[in-house]
Design an enzyme around this catalytic site. Structure first.
Site, PDB file in Angstrom:
ATOM      1  N   PRO A 257       0.845  -1.197   0.000  1.00  0.00           N
ATOM      2  CA  PRO A 257       0.000   0.000   0.000  1.00  0.00           C
ATOM      3  C   PRO A 257       0.883   1.250   0.000  1.00  0.00           C
ATOM      4  CG  PRO A 257       0.134  -0.889   2.210  1.00  0.00           C
ATOM      5  CD  PRO A 257       0.858  -1.866   1.308  1.00  0.00           C
ATOM      6  N   GLU A 258       0.288   2.387  -0.255  1.00  0.00           N
ATOM      7  CA  GLU A 258       1.037   3.643  -0.256  1.00  0.00           C
ATOM      8  C   GLU A 258       1.574   3.979   1.132  1.00  0.00           C
ATOM      9  OE1 GLU A 258       2.428   7.393  -1.941  1.00  0.00           O
ATOM     10  OE2 GLU A 258       2.170   5.314  -2.559  1.00  0.00           O
ATOM     11  N   VAL A 259       0.854   3.582   2.168  1.00  0.00           N
ATOM     12  CA  VAL A 259       1.220   3.909   3.546  1.00  0.00           C
ATOM     13  C   VAL A 259       0.985   2.694   4.428  1.00  0.00           C
ATOM     14  CG1 VAL A 259       0.689   5.378   5.541  1.00  0.00           C
ATOM     15  CG2 VAL A 259       0.609   6.348   3.236  1.00  0.00           C
TER      16      VAL A 259
ATOM     17  N   ARG B 273       5.902   2.298  -6.840  1.00  0.00           N
ATOM     18  CA  ARG B 273       6.980   2.961  -6.118  1.00  0.00           C
ATOM     19  C   ARG B 273       8.274   2.133  -6.168  1.00  0.00           C
ATOM     20  NH1 ARG B 273       5.653   8.260  -5.105  1.00  0.00           N
ATOM     21  NH2 ARG B 273       3.763   8.498  -3.858  1.00  0.00           N
TER      22      ARG B 273
END
Length: 266
Positions: free
Chosen positions: A185-187, A206
């Site tokens: 996930p992004e965070v 990413r």
């Protein structure tokens, strides 16, 4: 930018160091390097004692307009490129080495946390006088950063930095391992300092974690880092590859089958 209230953004200060110095090198025109160096001189004059510079600076006064500290969005490239700028300049512009060494300890003192009960080491944030127990995927560069510092600066901090690099990199691996798709996930959130849970679940290709795996493999030759990288590649190839060419991000890494976002980030 307007969205920053007219402030200059910390991460951009770092990005232009690499870009403008390299531009001077290839063109033979020193003006670009001078522009980059001027920015760093301003930052040095306004650095807090622990080196931990917030995300926003007033471009007129040079004063910080927030107390937000992060290695994630808005701060990442500044912290990442201090060490790399020293290396890029042939290890002769020691201002970057000195600033990095100061910052490296500041990060440890203020942002490095360990979750309960599993002891997952993560890079938290600080804002409005309080620690925010979440880690952006962007901050995964810190694993590679500390490993690179240990091997290039070395000294009495070498073993501590390598241990921290391994711990951060393992947490970043778990950001992938703990999802249904095998993609991060992004965070990652560590609510109240507890073990990792997924934050915003989107994935936008990413690179920071795989960079950390690369550095750790190069410096330790531990096969697990190659295995982690290969697992990441297989998951991205399975879920993100687009027929006809390219790779797309995902809207939710914990929904099966995942839905593509129809974007390939630059």
């Amino acid at each position: 930018p307007k969205w920053a209230g007219g402030a200059s953004v910390l991460s951009e200060f770092g990005t232009v160091q690499m870009e403008l110095k390299t531009l001077s090198y290839h063109t033979g025109n020193i003006i670009y390097d001078k522009k980059a160096t001027k920015i760093m001189n301003v930052i040095r004059r306004h650095m807090p004692p622990d080196g931990m510079t917030p995300t926003y600076m007033n471009p007129t006064t040079g004063k910080w307009t927030t107390d937000h500290l992060t290695l994630g969005a808005l701060g990442d490239s500044y912290f990442e490129y201090l060490l790399k700028s020293w290396l890029l300049t042939g290890q002769v512009e020691d201002r970057y080495k000195e600033m990095f060494s100061q910052v490296a300890q500041g990060i440890i003192d203020k942002l490095i946390k360990k979750s309960h009960p599993s002891g997952q080491v993560y890079v938290a944030q600080f804002k409005r006088g309080a620690v925010i127990h979440k880690m952006d995927h962007l901050a995964c560069f810190a694993g590679g950063m500390y490993a690179l510092a240990a091997q290039t600066i070395g000294g009495p901090k070498k073993d501590e930095w390598m241990k921290l690099a391994a711990d951060i990199t393992e947490t970043c691996h778990l950001m992938y391992k703990n999802t249904k798709t095998g993609l991060s996930p992004e965070v990652a959130e560590f609510r109240m300092g507890n073990d990792m849970t997924s934050g915003p679940p989107y994935y936008i290709l990413r690179p920071e974690a795989v960079e950390a795996f690369f550095y750790m493999w190069r410096f330790t030759k531990d096969q697990k880092y190659r295995d982690w990288g290969w697992q990441m590649f297989k998951a991205a190839d399975r879920w993100c590859r687009v027929e006809g060419g390219g790779y797309s991000g995902l809207k939710n890494v914990n929904v099966m089958p995942p839905q593509k976002d129809d974007l390939m980030q630059s």
